[in-house]
Design a protein around this motif. Structure first.
Motif, PDB file in Angstrom:
ATOM      1  N   ILE A 186       0.837  -1.203   0.000  1.00 20.15           N
ATOM      2  CA  ILE A 186       0.000   0.000   0.000  1.00 20.15           C
ATOM      3  C   ILE A 186       0.870   1.250   0.000  1.00 20.15           C
ATOM      4  O   ILE A 186       0.630   2.202  -0.760  1.00 20.15           O
ATOM      5  CB  ILE A 186      -0.938  -0.005   1.220  1.00 20.15           C
ATOM      6  CG1 ILE A 186      -1.908  -1.185   1.134  1.00 20.15           C
ATOM      7  CG2 ILE A 186      -1.707   1.314   1.329  1.00 20.15           C
ATOM      8  CD1 ILE A 186      -2.712  -1.416   2.392  1.00 20.15           C
ATOM      9  N   PHE A 187       1.900   1.262   0.849  1.00 16.82           N
ATOM     10  CA  PHE A 187       2.803   2.419   0.898  1.00 16.82           C
ATOM     11  C   PHE A 187       3.477   2.641  -0.459  1.00 16.82           C
ATOM     12  O   PHE A 187       3.631   3.781  -0.901  1.00 16.82           O
ATOM     13  CB  PHE A 187       3.872   2.209   1.967  1.00 16.82           C
ATOM     14  CG  PHE A 187       3.360   2.260   3.385  1.00 16.82           C
ATOM     15  CD1 PHE A 187       2.094   2.729   3.676  1.00 16.82           C
ATOM     16  CD2 PHE A 187       4.169   1.839   4.432  1.00 16.82           C
ATOM     17  CE1 PHE A 187       1.628   2.782   4.986  1.00 16.82           C
ATOM     18  CE2 PHE A 187       3.716   1.892   5.745  1.00 16.82           C
ATOM     19  CZ  PHE A 187       2.442   2.363   6.017  1.00 16.82           C
ATOM     20  N   ALA A 188       3.898   1.551  -1.098  1.00 16.42           N
ATOM     21  CA  ALA A 188       4.560   1.671  -2.400  1.00 16.42           C
ATOM     22  C   ALA A 188       3.596   2.234  -3.440  1.00 16.42           C
ATOM     23  O   ALA A 188       3.961   3.108  -4.239  1.00 16.42           O
ATOM     24  CB  ALA A 188       5.085   0.312  -2.836  1.00 16.42           C
TER      25      ALA A 188
ATOM     26  N   ALA B 236      14.017   8.082  -4.652  1.00 19.19           N
ATOM     27  CA  ALA B 236      14.073   6.621  -4.682  1.00 19.19           C
ATOM     28  C   ALA B 236      13.135   6.099  -3.605  1.00 19.19           C
ATOM     29  O   ALA B 236      12.831   6.799  -2.630  1.00 19.19           O
ATOM     30  CB  ALA B 236      15.495   6.112  -4.433  1.00 19.19           C
ATOM     31  N   ILE B 237      12.677   4.880  -3.794  1.00 15.24           N
ATOM     32  CA  ILE B 237      11.856   4.196  -2.797  1.00 15.24           C
ATOM     33  C   ILE B 237      12.675   3.013  -2.311  1.00 15.24           C
ATOM     34  O   ILE B 237      13.029   2.127  -3.093  1.00 15.24           O
ATOM     35  CB  ILE B 237      10.516   3.755  -3.392  1.00 15.24           C
ATOM     36  CG1 ILE B 237       9.732   4.991  -3.838  1.00 15.24           C
ATOM     37  CG2 ILE B 237       9.713   2.947  -2.363  1.00 15.24           C
ATOM     38  CD1 ILE B 237       8.545   4.697  -4.701  1.00 15.24           C
TER      39      ILE B 237
ATOM     40  N   GLY C 246      13.073  -7.836   4.694  1.00 24.15           N
ATOM     41  CA  GLY C 246      13.508  -9.079   4.085  1.00 24.15           C
ATOM     42  C   GLY C 246      12.988  -9.235   2.671  1.00 24.15           C
ATOM     43  O   GLY C 246      12.343  -8.333   2.110  1.00 24.15           O
ATOM     44  N   ASP C 247      13.245 -10.400   2.091  1.00 21.70           N
ATOM     45  CA  ASP C 247      12.853 -10.648   0.701  1.00 21.70           C
ATOM     46  C   ASP C 247      11.343 -10.568   0.510  1.00 21.70           C
ATOM     47  O   ASP C 247      10.866 -10.167  -0.551  1.00 21.70           O
ATOM     48  CB  ASP C 247      13.380 -12.012   0.251  1.00 21.70           C
ATOM     49  CG  ASP C 247      14.898 -12.011   0.066  1.00 21.70           C
ATOM     50  OD1 ASP C 247      15.414 -11.065  -0.556  1.00 21.70           O
ATOM     51  OD2 ASP C 247      15.564 -12.939   0.545  1.00 21.70           O
ATOM     52  N   GLY C 248      10.569 -10.939   1.536  1.00 19.67           N
ATOM     53  CA  GLY C 248       9.122 -10.864   1.414  1.00 19.67           C
ATOM     54  C   GLY C 248       8.626  -9.434   1.287  1.00 19.67           C
ATOM     55  O   GLY C 248       7.749  -9.132   0.459  1.00 19.67           O
ATOM     56  N   THR C 249       9.178  -8.531   2.090  1.00 22.50           N
ATOM     57  CA  THR C 249       8.791  -7.119   2.023  1.00 22.50           C
ATOM     58  C   THR C 249       9.253  -6.505   0.713  1.00 22.50           C
ATOM     59  O   THR C 249       8.528  -5.723   0.086  1.00 22.50           O
ATOM     60  CB  THR C 249       9.386  -6.334   3.209  1.00 22.50           C
ATOM     61  OG1 THR C 249       9.120  -7.033   4.421  1.00 22.50           O
ATOM     62  CG2 THR C 249       8.789  -4.947   3.291  1.00 22.50           C
ATOM     63  N   ILE C 250      10.464  -6.862   0.290  1.00 27.68           N
ATOM     64  CA  ILE C 250      10.971  -6.373  -0.997  1.00 27.68           C
ATOM     65  C   ILE C 250      10.057  -6.845  -2.123  1.00 27.68           C
ATOM     66  O   ILE C 250       9.743  -6.091  -3.056  1.00 27.68           O
ATOM     67  CB  ILE C 250      12.414  -6.855  -1.229  1.00 27.68           C
ATOM     68  CG1 ILE C 250      13.355  -6.209  -0.208  1.00 27.68           C
ATOM     69  CG2 ILE C 250      12.880  -6.537  -2.653  1.00 27.68           C
ATOM     70  CD1 ILE C 250      14.755  -6.810  -0.188  1.00 27.68           C
ATOM     71  N   ASN C 251       9.592  -8.092  -2.039  1.00 27.67           N
ATOM     72  CA  ASN C 251       8.671  -8.641  -3.036  1.00 27.67           C
ATOM     73  C   ASN C 251       7.422  -7.773  -3.142  1.00 27.67           C
ATOM     74  O   ASN C 251       6.957  -7.450  -4.252  1.00 27.67           O
ATOM     75  CB  ASN C 251       8.305 -10.074  -2.648  1.00 27.67           C
ATOM     76  CG  ASN C 251       7.188 -10.655  -3.486  1.00 27.67           C
ATOM     77  OD1 ASN C 251       6.052 -10.230  -3.386  1.00 27.67           O
ATOM     78  ND2 ASN C 251       7.506 -11.641  -4.289  1.00 27.67           N
ATOM     79  N   GLU C 252       6.861  -7.372  -1.995  1.00 27.96           N
ATOM     80  CA  GLU C 252       5.641  -6.566  -2.000  1.00 27.96           C
ATOM     81  C   GLU C 252       5.848  -5.261  -2.757  1.00 27.96           C
ATOM     82  O   GLU C 252       5.034  -4.874  -3.600  1.00 27.96           O
ATOM     83  CB  GLU C 252       5.205  -6.256  -0.563  1.00 27.96           C
ATOM     84  CG  GLU C 252       4.636  -7.434   0.209  1.00 27.96           C
ATOM     85  CD  GLU C 252       4.060  -6.995   1.552  1.00 27.96           C
ATOM     86  OE1 GLU C 252       3.559  -5.849   1.641  1.00 27.96           O
ATOM     87  OE2 GLU C 252       4.109  -7.794   2.502  1.00 27.96           O
TER      88      GLU C 252
END
Length: 323
Positions: free
Chosen positions: A82-84, A94-95, A100-106
């Motif tokens: 949602i934030f992205a 930049a954002i 972790g990888d899960g948050t990066i995935n989102e």
């Protein structure tokens, strides 16, 4: 750091008038933001609980480099997405994802195909994407990448209505991910995966997969759809796979059973997995996977559904800050 939105090439790093400590983003839901020159950091405090010091040191290093930073802290799964989405088109330099990888995935799944630029502060258990693009866990080096000008355009994938950056899997690895206890993962990190692997090894029920890769039918006991060459940290699974390539390297493990699982794991630890005669690596842009029973499907370390599933390259690319 100034980023030219029109040229596609980053210009020289801009320095804020005063190097200040990061500020919290106010709640301005529905309002059009003007954050030109500011770096937005989406921070997952759960992923970074045991690495909070690294996060704080990185923020201080960014401040010393003159970067203006705004932090948005997540409080629930899916909030990073949602934030992205809210940040797109608001002029952020930049954002950056701190997690972790899960948050990066989102976040990556939302930003792919947009003009936004993604950076990462690796705080997770495996940090596979960080390993893939060469971002270290040293706060000064992380800050140098975020404040720098170098970027790379990468492709990401889609599976089971979810986007993924590094890999997706069906079979033994997805069964392990499905068995990870979230509380144990928060407390112990990688040990939670070790425990889940041992449990799955003891209770393993072999699967049989039927795959159609770019129209060609195949079969396997397990499959990993690799978008990059690293897996579960710094283990090399698909040596020739690269994020910028418009194709996956689908790794097919042909044999099932505990002995073969152990043999594959040992070969991966030794870096010889791709040399085994019963491991095939097939390049494909899309595919479909069926199984005799509904098998769990993992993407970037999170369970995203069950078979049958279809996967493909996501349209558009993602611009990432790299060393």
């Amino acid at each position: 750091m100034i980023v030219s939105r029109n040229s596609g090439v980053a210009g020289p790093r801009a320095v804020a008038a005063k190097a200040a400590l990061p500020r919290r983003m106010p709640d301005r839901s529905g309002a059009k933001l003007d954050e030109s020159g500011t770096i937005l950091v989406i921070y997952n405090p759960t992923a970074g609980r045991r690495r909070r010091g690294r996060f704080q040191r990185t923020l201080r290093a960014l401040a010393r480099k003159g970067c203006r930073v705004t932090v948005r802290e997540t409080s629930a799964a899916g909030e990073a997405r949602i934030f992205a989405r809210d940040s797109i088109g608001n002029g952020f330099a930049a954002i950056v994802v701190a997690g972790g990888d899960g948050t990066i995935n989102e976040v990556a799944g939302v930003l792919a195909g947009s003009d936004e630029i993604l950076g990462i502060i690796p705080l997770g258990t495996a940090n596979v994407l960080a390993a893939e693009i060469g971002v270290s866990t040293n706060p000064e080096q992380i800050a140098s990448v975020i404040a720098g000008d170098k970027r790379k355009s990468i492709r990401i994938g889609e599976i089971s209505n979810r986007r993924f950056v590094m890999m997706a899997g069906v079979g033994f690895d997805a069964q392990v991910v499905a068995g990870v206890t979230p509380g144990l993962k928060r407390l112990t990190g990688k040990f939670a995966y070790v425990a889940a692997t041992l449990s799955e090894f003891i209770h393993h029920k072999p699967a049989r997969l039927r795959l159609t890769l770019d129209g060609v039918e195949m079969s396997a006991a397990s499959a990993v759809i690799a978008n990059g060459h690293y897996y579960a940290g710094r283990f090399v699974l698909a040596p020739d796979a690269r994020l910028e390539e418009a194709a996956f390297h689908v790794c097919l493990f042909e044999r099932s059973g505990r002995w073969n699982v152990l043999r594959y794991a040992l070969a991966m630890a030794l870096g010889t997995i791709s040399r085994l005669p019963d491991v095939r690596i097939v390049k494909a842009g899309s595919g479909v996977i069926h199984s005799s029973e509904n098998e769990p499907v993992q993407a970037d370390g999170d369970i995203v559904g069950k078979t049958p599933i279809a996967f493909a390259l996501s349209p558009g690319s993602l611009s990432m800050l790299v060393p």
